[in-house]
Motif scaffolding. Structure first.
Motif, PDB file in Angstrom:
ATOM      1  N   LYS A   1       3.649 -35.986  33.597  1.00  0.00           N
ATOM      2  CA  LYS A   1       3.559 -34.805  32.737  1.00  0.00           C
ATOM      3  C   LYS A   1       4.867 -34.472  32.038  1.00  0.00           C
ATOM      4  CE  LYS A   1       0.063 -32.582  35.666  1.00  0.00           C
ATOM      5  NZ  LYS A   1      -0.265 -31.377  36.466  1.00  0.00           N
ATOM      6  N   ARG A   2       5.968 -34.963  32.599  1.00  0.00           N
ATOM      7  CA  ARG A   2       7.283 -34.620  32.060  1.00  0.00           C
ATOM      8  C   ARG A   2       8.113 -35.899  31.961  1.00  0.00           C
ATOM      9  NH1 ARG A   2       7.807 -29.141  32.719  1.00  0.00           N
ATOM     10  NH2 ARG A   2      10.071 -29.142  32.605  1.00  0.00           N
ATOM     11  N   LEU A   3       8.756 -36.082  30.816  1.00  0.00           N
ATOM     12  CA  LEU A   3       9.543 -37.292  30.581  1.00  0.00           C
ATOM     13  C   LEU A   3      11.001 -36.918  30.337  1.00  0.00           C
ATOM     14  CD1 LEU A   3       9.420 -40.398  30.118  1.00  0.00           C
ATOM     15  CD2 LEU A   3       9.068 -39.890  27.685  1.00  0.00           C
ATOM     16  N   PRO A   4      11.892 -37.213  31.296  1.00  0.00           N
ATOM     17  CA  PRO A   4      13.313 -36.922  31.085  1.00  0.00           C
ATOM     18  C   PRO A   4      13.875 -37.770  29.939  1.00  0.00           C
ATOM     19  CG  PRO A   4      12.838 -37.306  33.409  1.00  0.00           C
ATOM     20  CD  PRO A   4      11.631 -37.741  32.644  1.00  0.00           C
ATOM     21  N   VAL A   5      14.743 -37.164  29.154  1.00  0.00           N
ATOM     22  CA  VAL A   5      15.395 -37.868  28.048  1.00  0.00           C
ATOM     23  C   VAL A   5      16.862 -38.044  28.424  1.00  0.00           C
ATOM     24  CG1 VAL A   5      15.889 -37.852  25.585  1.00  0.00           C
ATOM     25  CG2 VAL A   5      13.804 -36.757  26.439  1.00  0.00           C
ATOM     26  N   VAL A   6      17.310 -39.293  28.452  1.00  0.00           N
ATOM     27  CA  VAL A   6      18.670 -39.579  28.907  1.00  0.00           C
ATOM     28  C   VAL A   6      19.446 -40.327  27.832  1.00  0.00           C
ATOM     29  CG1 VAL A   6      18.010 -39.648  31.340  1.00  0.00           C
ATOM     30  CG2 VAL A   6      17.977 -41.742  29.994  1.00  0.00           C
ATOM     31  N   GLU A   7      20.753 -40.123  27.856  1.00  0.00           N
ATOM     32  CA  GLU A   7      21.666 -40.829  26.962  1.00  0.00           C
ATOM     33  C   GLU A   7      22.899 -41.178  27.759  1.00  0.00           C
ATOM     34  OE1 GLU A   7      22.894 -40.429  22.312  1.00  0.00           O
ATOM     35  OE2 GLU A   7      22.901 -38.597  23.509  1.00  0.00           O
ATOM     36  N   ASP A   8      23.176 -42.479  27.846  1.00  0.00           N
ATOM     37  CA  ASP A   8      24.297 -42.971  28.664  1.00  0.00           C
ATOM     38  C   ASP A   8      24.142 -42.521  30.119  1.00  0.00           C
ATOM     39  OD1 ASP A   8      25.467 -44.144  26.417  1.00  0.00           O
ATOM     40  OD2 ASP A   8      26.541 -42.298  25.910  1.00  0.00           O
ATOM     41  N   GLY A   9      22.901 -42.506  30.590  1.00  0.00           N
ATOM     42  CA  GLY A   9      22.636 -42.165  31.982  1.00  0.00           C
ATOM     43  C   GLY A   9      22.592 -40.687  32.282  1.00  0.00           C
ATOM     44  N   LYS A  10      22.953 -39.849  31.320  1.00  0.00           N
ATOM     45  CA  LYS A  10      22.980 -38.405  31.542  1.00  0.00           C
ATOM     46  C   LYS A  10      21.749 -37.737  30.935  1.00  0.00           C
ATOM     47  CE  LYS A  10      27.975 -37.729  31.956  1.00  0.00           C
ATOM     48  NZ  LYS A  10      29.141 -36.932  31.514  1.00  0.00           N
ATOM     49  N   LEU A  11      21.262 -36.734  31.619  1.00  0.00           N
ATOM     50  CA  LEU A  11      20.101 -35.995  31.148  1.00  0.00           C
ATOM     51  C   LEU A  11      20.492 -35.120  29.962  1.00  0.00           C
ATOM     52  CD1 LEU A  11      17.073 -35.254  31.879  1.00  0.00           C
ATOM     53  CD2 LEU A  11      18.041 -33.245  33.015  1.00  0.00           C
ATOM     54  N   VAL A  12      19.763 -35.277  28.845  1.00  0.00           N
ATOM     55  CA  VAL A  12      20.049 -34.464  27.654  1.00  0.00           C
ATOM     56  C   VAL A  12      18.864 -33.588  27.255  1.00  0.00           C
ATOM     57  CG1 VAL A  12      21.766 -36.051  26.742  1.00  0.00           C
ATOM     58  CG2 VAL A  12      19.366 -36.361  26.121  1.00  0.00           C
ATOM     59  N   GLY A  13      17.705 -33.830  27.869  1.00  0.00           N
ATOM     60  CA  GLY A  13      16.531 -33.027  27.530  1.00  0.00           C
ATOM     61  C   GLY A  13      15.321 -33.489  28.308  1.00  0.00           C
ATOM     62  N   ILE A  14      14.194 -32.864  28.031  1.00  0.00           N
ATOM     63  CA  ILE A  14      12.950 -33.256  28.683  1.00  0.00           C
ATOM     64  C   ILE A  14      11.786 -32.997  27.723  1.00  0.00           C
ATOM     65  CG2 ILE A  14      12.359 -31.038  29.786  1.00  0.00           C
ATOM     66  CD1 ILE A  14      11.791 -32.815  32.344  1.00  0.00           C
ATOM     67  N   VAL A  15      10.801 -33.857  27.788  1.00  0.00           N
ATOM     68  CA  VAL A  15       9.614 -33.743  26.939  1.00  0.00           C
ATOM     69  C   VAL A  15       8.397 -33.590  27.836  1.00  0.00           C
ATOM     70  CG1 VAL A  15       8.132 -34.932  25.278  1.00  0.00           C
ATOM     71  CG2 VAL A  15      10.597 -35.100  25.071  1.00  0.00           C
ATOM     72  N   THR A  16       7.539 -32.640  27.515  1.00  0.00           N
ATOM     73  CA  THR A  16       6.327 -32.411  28.288  1.00  0.00           C
ATOM     74  C   THR A  16       5.101 -32.817  27.473  1.00  0.00           C
ATOM     75  OG1 THR A  16       6.005 -30.152  27.478  1.00  0.00           O
ATOM     76  CG2 THR A  16       7.434 -30.447  29.405  1.00  0.00           C
ATOM     77  N   ARG A  17       3.966 -32.849  28.133  1.00  0.00           N
ATOM     78  CA  ARG A  17       2.724 -33.174  27.433  1.00  0.00           C
ATOM     79  C   ARG A  17       2.433 -32.157  26.325  1.00  0.00           C
ATOM     80  NH1 ARG A  17      -1.499 -34.859  32.319  1.00  0.00           N
ATOM     81  NH2 ARG A  17      -0.456 -36.823  32.897  1.00  0.00           N
ATOM     82  N   SER A  18       2.744 -30.901  26.582  1.00  0.00           N
ATOM     83  CA  SER A  18       2.481 -29.882  25.564  1.00  0.00           C
ATOM     84  C   SER A  18       3.388 -30.081  24.346  1.00  0.00           C
ATOM     85  CB  SER A  18       2.682 -28.478  26.139  1.00  0.00           C
ATOM     86  OG  SER A  18       4.008 -28.304  26.592  1.00  0.00           O
ATOM     87  N   ASP A  19       4.621 -30.574  24.561  1.00  0.00           N
ATOM     88  CA  ASP A  19       5.509 -30.892  23.432  1.00  0.00           C
ATOM     89  C   ASP A  19       4.901 -31.994  22.575  1.00  0.00           C
ATOM     90  OD1 ASP A  19       7.467 -29.072  24.298  1.00  0.00           O
ATOM     91  OD2 ASP A  19       8.410 -30.574  25.581  1.00  0.00           O
ATOM     92  N   ILE A  20       4.365 -33.015  23.244  1.00  0.00           N
ATOM     93  CA  ILE A  20       3.744 -34.134  22.532  1.00  0.00           C
ATOM     94  C   ILE A  20       2.523 -33.651  21.759  1.00  0.00           C
ATOM     95  CG2 ILE A  20       2.578 -36.347  22.793  1.00  0.00           C
ATOM     96  CD1 ILE A  20       5.500 -36.600  23.385  1.00  0.00           C
ATOM     97  N   MET A  21       1.684 -32.832  22.400  1.00  0.00           N
ATOM     98  CA  MET A  21       0.492 -32.318  21.746  1.00  0.00           C
ATOM     99  C   MET A  21       0.853 -31.479  20.530  1.00  0.00           C
ATOM    100  SD  MET A  21      -2.281 -33.416  23.095  1.00  0.00           S
ATOM    101  CE  MET A  21      -3.438 -32.219  22.420  1.00  0.00           C
ATOM    102  N   SER A  22       1.851 -30.631  20.652  1.00  0.00           N
ATOM    103  CA  SER A  22       2.269 -29.786  19.535  1.00  0.00           C
ATOM    104  C   SER A  22       2.746 -30.636  18.364  1.00  0.00           C
ATOM    105  CB  SER A  22       3.384 -28.834  19.978  1.00  0.00           C
ATOM    106  OG  SER A  22       2.926 -27.941  20.968  1.00  0.00           O
ATOM    107  N   ALA A  23       3.480 -31.702  18.665  1.00  0.00           N
ATOM    108  CA  ALA A  23       3.974 -32.582  17.604  1.00  0.00           C
ATOM    109  C   ALA A  23       2.827 -33.268  16.882  1.00  0.00           C
ATOM    110  CB  ALA A  23       4.926 -33.623  18.197  1.00  0.00           C
ATOM    111  N   PHE A  24       1.832 -33.730  17.638  1.00  0.00           N
ATOM    112  CA  PHE A  24       0.687 -34.398  17.022  1.00  0.00           C
ATOM    113  C   PHE A  24      -0.134 -33.427  16.184  1.00  0.00           C
ATOM    114  CE2 PHE A  24       0.979 -37.907  20.284  1.00  0.00           C
ATOM    115  CZ  PHE A  24       1.267 -38.897  19.345  1.00  0.00           C
ATOM    116  N   VAL A  25      -0.297 -32.199  16.675  1.00  0.00           N
ATOM    117  CA  VAL A  25      -1.052 -31.201  15.907  1.00  0.00           C
ATOM    118  C   VAL A  25      -0.354 -30.911  14.580  1.00  0.00           C
ATOM    119  CG1 VAL A  25      -1.724 -28.767  15.852  1.00  0.00           C
ATOM    120  CG2 VAL A  25      -2.187 -30.134  17.887  1.00  0.00           C
TER     121      VAL A  25
END
Length: 235
Positions: free
Chosen positions: A121-145
């Motif tokens: 349900k939640r996908l961590p977003v990393v850059e150079d091994g460090k956490l920079v954000g997170i994406v959820t299913r609702s974020d994905i749905m909102s983008a598609f809508v």
């Protein structure tokens, strides 16, 4: 398709590996979220603890019951890991690691496929091994809508423009206008000699299905003066 950095949540709620699992559970309940990235003091992602990690807790009497064949053939390491996950008291002992992650530039569609394939349900977003954000299913749905709405609006504008052009092509006065359509608003540009032509172009646009408003920028210009006939010229 835009990258996930355009829809991800910055500075998501996290927890440390040494925290107690009851602290993680309380934090998830308080924030109304289904999972927590686990990070160390430098911000590096170590794993994720989620609702599913609590479903196999020994306290709930839902720890994994091994069948005979699994007990015989499962490795000592995997059986020990499952036991620690069922009865561990620290987040580090219970979290899922390594976590499934994506980079900020990952396309939204690719992130959605990754989440679907791994049933997360939640996908961590990393850059150079460090956490920079997170994406959820609702974020994905909102983008598609939003993307579907954008395509639908563009198609509707194109349909309006085509319909108006077809209507004007039926009339010998209809070639004077330059037509632009955006968001259901028709903009008419060009020059005409008569007020009636200007009015007819506006009426034609107003009568096309889907038009919200007509921005009439048609200029009314006076005809050029007739040239003076040369001497001795007779009509």
């Amino acid at each position: 398709m835009l990258p996930i950095q355009s829809v991800m949540t910055l500075k998501p709620t996290t927890i440390g590996p040494d925290a107690k699992i009851w602290e993680a559970a309380n934090l998830m309940l308080d924030r109304r979220i289904s999972g927590l990235p686990v990070v160390n003091g430098e911000g590096h992602l170590l794993g994720v603890i989620s609702e599913s990690d609590f479903l196999c807790r020994g306290e709930l009497h839902a720890e994994n019951r091994h069948g005979l064949w699994r007990a015989l053939f499962a490795s000592r390491e995997s059986l020990a890991g499952e036991y620690a996950k069922a009865f561990g008291q620290n987040v580090e002992e219970v979290m899922s690691s390594p976590a499934i992650t994506a980079e900020p530039g990952t396309p939204i569609a690719a992130a959605a496929e990754l989440m679907a394939e791994n049933n997360i349900k939640r996908l961590p977003v990393v850059e150079d091994g460090k956490l920079v954000g997170i994406v959820t299913r609702s974020d994905i749905m909102s983008a598609f809508v939003r993307e579907l709405a954008r395509h639908s609006a563009a198609k509707a504008d194109a349909d309006i423009k085509n319909a108006l052009e077809a209507e004007l092509a039926r009339h010998n006065w209809g070639d004077a206008a330059v037509i632009k359509v955006a968001g259901g608003v028709v903009t008419l540009e060009g020059k005409v000699l008569h007020e009636r032509e200007k009015a007819a172009l506006r009426v034609a646009a107003e009568n096309v299905t889907g038009v919200k408003r007509v921005d009439d920028r048609i200029e009314l210009v006076a005809p050029l003066d007739m040239p003076v006939p040369p001497p001795g010229f007779y009509l």
